[in-house]
Design an enzyme around this catalytic site. Structure first.
Site, PDB file in Angstrom:
ATOM      1  N   ASP A 152       0.872  -1.170   0.000  1.00 26.27           N
ATOM      2  CA  ASP A 152       0.000   0.000   0.000  1.00 26.27           C
ATOM      3  C   ASP A 152       0.912   1.224   0.000  1.00 26.27           C
ATOM      4  O   ASP A 152       2.078   1.117  -0.360  1.00 26.27           O
ATOM      5  CB  ASP A 152      -0.991  -0.056   1.177  1.00 26.27           C
ATOM      6  CG  ASP A 152      -0.303  -0.449   2.457  1.00 26.27           C
ATOM      7  OD1 ASP A 152       0.795   0.094   2.717  1.00 26.27           O
ATOM      8  OD2 ASP A 152      -0.821  -1.307   3.189  1.00 26.27           O
TER       9      ASP A 152
ATOM     10  N   LYS B  69      -4.523   1.361  -3.167  1.00 25.37           N
ATOM     11  CA  LYS B  69      -5.178   2.387  -3.979  1.00 25.37           C
ATOM     12  C   LYS B  69      -6.644   2.518  -3.624  1.00 25.37           C
ATOM     13  O   LYS B  69      -7.328   1.530  -3.401  1.00 25.37           O
ATOM     14  CB  LYS B  69      -5.098   1.969  -5.448  1.00 25.37           C
ATOM     15  CG  LYS B  69      -4.330   2.940  -6.296  1.00 25.37           C
ATOM     16  CD  LYS B  69      -4.405   2.619  -7.766  1.00 25.37           C
ATOM     17  CE  LYS B  69      -4.109   1.175  -8.117  1.00 25.37           C
ATOM     18  NZ  LYS B  69      -3.337   0.959  -9.304  1.00 25.37           N
TER      19      LYS B  69
ATOM     20  N   MET C 299      -3.173   5.994  13.632  1.00 21.57           N
ATOM     21  CA  MET C 299      -4.385   6.329  12.867  1.00 21.57           C
ATOM     22  C   MET C 299      -5.210   7.370  13.626  1.00 21.57           C
ATOM     23  O   MET C 299      -6.436   7.261  13.713  1.00 21.57           O
ATOM     24  CB  MET C 299      -5.225   5.061  12.598  1.00 21.57           C
ATOM     25  CG  MET C 299      -4.461   4.037  11.781  1.00 21.57           C
ATOM     26  SD  MET C 299      -5.322   2.482  11.618  1.00 21.57           S
ATOM     27  CE  MET C 299      -4.900   1.687  13.159  1.00 21.57           C
TER      28      MET C 299
END
Ligand code: SAH
Length: 250
Positions: free
Chosen positions: A35, A56, A171
């Site tokens: 990724d 993607k 995150m």
């Protein structure tokens, strides 16, 4: 003959932070599924013909995990040596566990190749030790759930505030205002030092610092965007001390 799948950690992005084993496997691989997290510098070193970008977003949608799992098995069954390259360490918020389980279930030989996790490396390169004698004797690594696919937070911020030590949030850019407020509500001091380290070890690394009360505004002011690691705790204040030294380096 079924090929082997290597679940490889790339480290935080600086190509020199790849392990020797990861580098050897990248050279030997017939195909590399990746990724964007390994970062532009590292990805540029992998020949185009070997690379498959499974991170993607097609029309805003990420490649579904089931499709990635399927591709790993399919490539291996063609007899290829497959590298599944993941940012940081493959087993830290990297879905490496799911991929390993899928491969095991389908009888595909695989190996886990650990990498330098951003949970420790991003604070580190910003001059912040995640543990520090007398300041932090434990560290919690949690998700801030910026991933829109996972709207629910299953992190117990109140329990973390109670535990003390260092809190490292992965995150966690988009929800920064929410969890800094939640930690304050749970009893942590608004003056608790916080640092947000974006794109650690990439050429575009930047750091926003402040306190639980101020850091969300500061991160917005400097324009912090993912990927970034948030460090909450007294260790975040170590940065100032360490910086004076780092800046003195040739
Ligand atoms: N397996 C990875 C984590 C994957 S989750 C690891 O061990 O590092 C994705 C999160 O990792 C990002 O949202 C960010 O919080 C963090 N991250 C990964 N690389 C980073 C980097 N170079 N700088 C800052 N944060 C990074």
């Amino acid at each position: 003959m079924t090929g082997t799948v290597y679940l490889v950690g790339s480290g935080p992005g600086d190509p020199e932070l790849l392990t020797v084993k990861a580098r050897r496997l990248l050279e030997a691989a017939d195909v590399v599924l990746h990724d964007r997290l390994p970062g532009p510098e590292l990805l540029a070193e992998i020949p185009e013909r070997k690379r498959v970008d499974v991170g993607k977003r097609v029309g805003g949608e990420r490649t579904p995990q089931a499709a990635i799992n399927g591709a790993l098995v399919a490539h291996a069954r063609e007899g290829k040596t497959v590298v599944r390259l993941k940012g940081g360490d493959p087993m830290v918020f990297g879905r490496g566990g799911e991929e390993a389980a899928h491969l095991a279930e389908h009888g595909v030989p695989f190996e886990v190749v650990p990498g330098v996790t951003s949970a420790v490396a991003a604070p580190g390169v910003a001059g912040i030790p995640v543990t520090h004698r007398g300041t932090a004797s434990c560290v919690s690594v949690v998700t801030g759930h910026e991933d829109p696919e996972k709207p629910e937070s299953d992190v117990d911020w109140a329990a973390l505030a109670e535990t003390g030590g260092t809190i490292v949030v992965l995150m966690g850019v988009r929800r920064l205002p929410e969890y800094t407020a939640a930690l304050c509500e749970a009893g942590l001091d608004g003056d608790t030092p916080v640092a947000v380290v974006e794109r650690a070890t990439w050429p575009a690394q930047q750091v926003a610092t402040g306190t639980l009360a101020t850091v969300a505004d500061e991160a917005e002011r400097v324009g912090v965007s993912p990927p970034a690691v948030t460090v909450v705790g007294d260790v975040a204040a170590q940065r100032e001390q360490v910086l004076a030294f780092l800046e003195g380096e040739p």
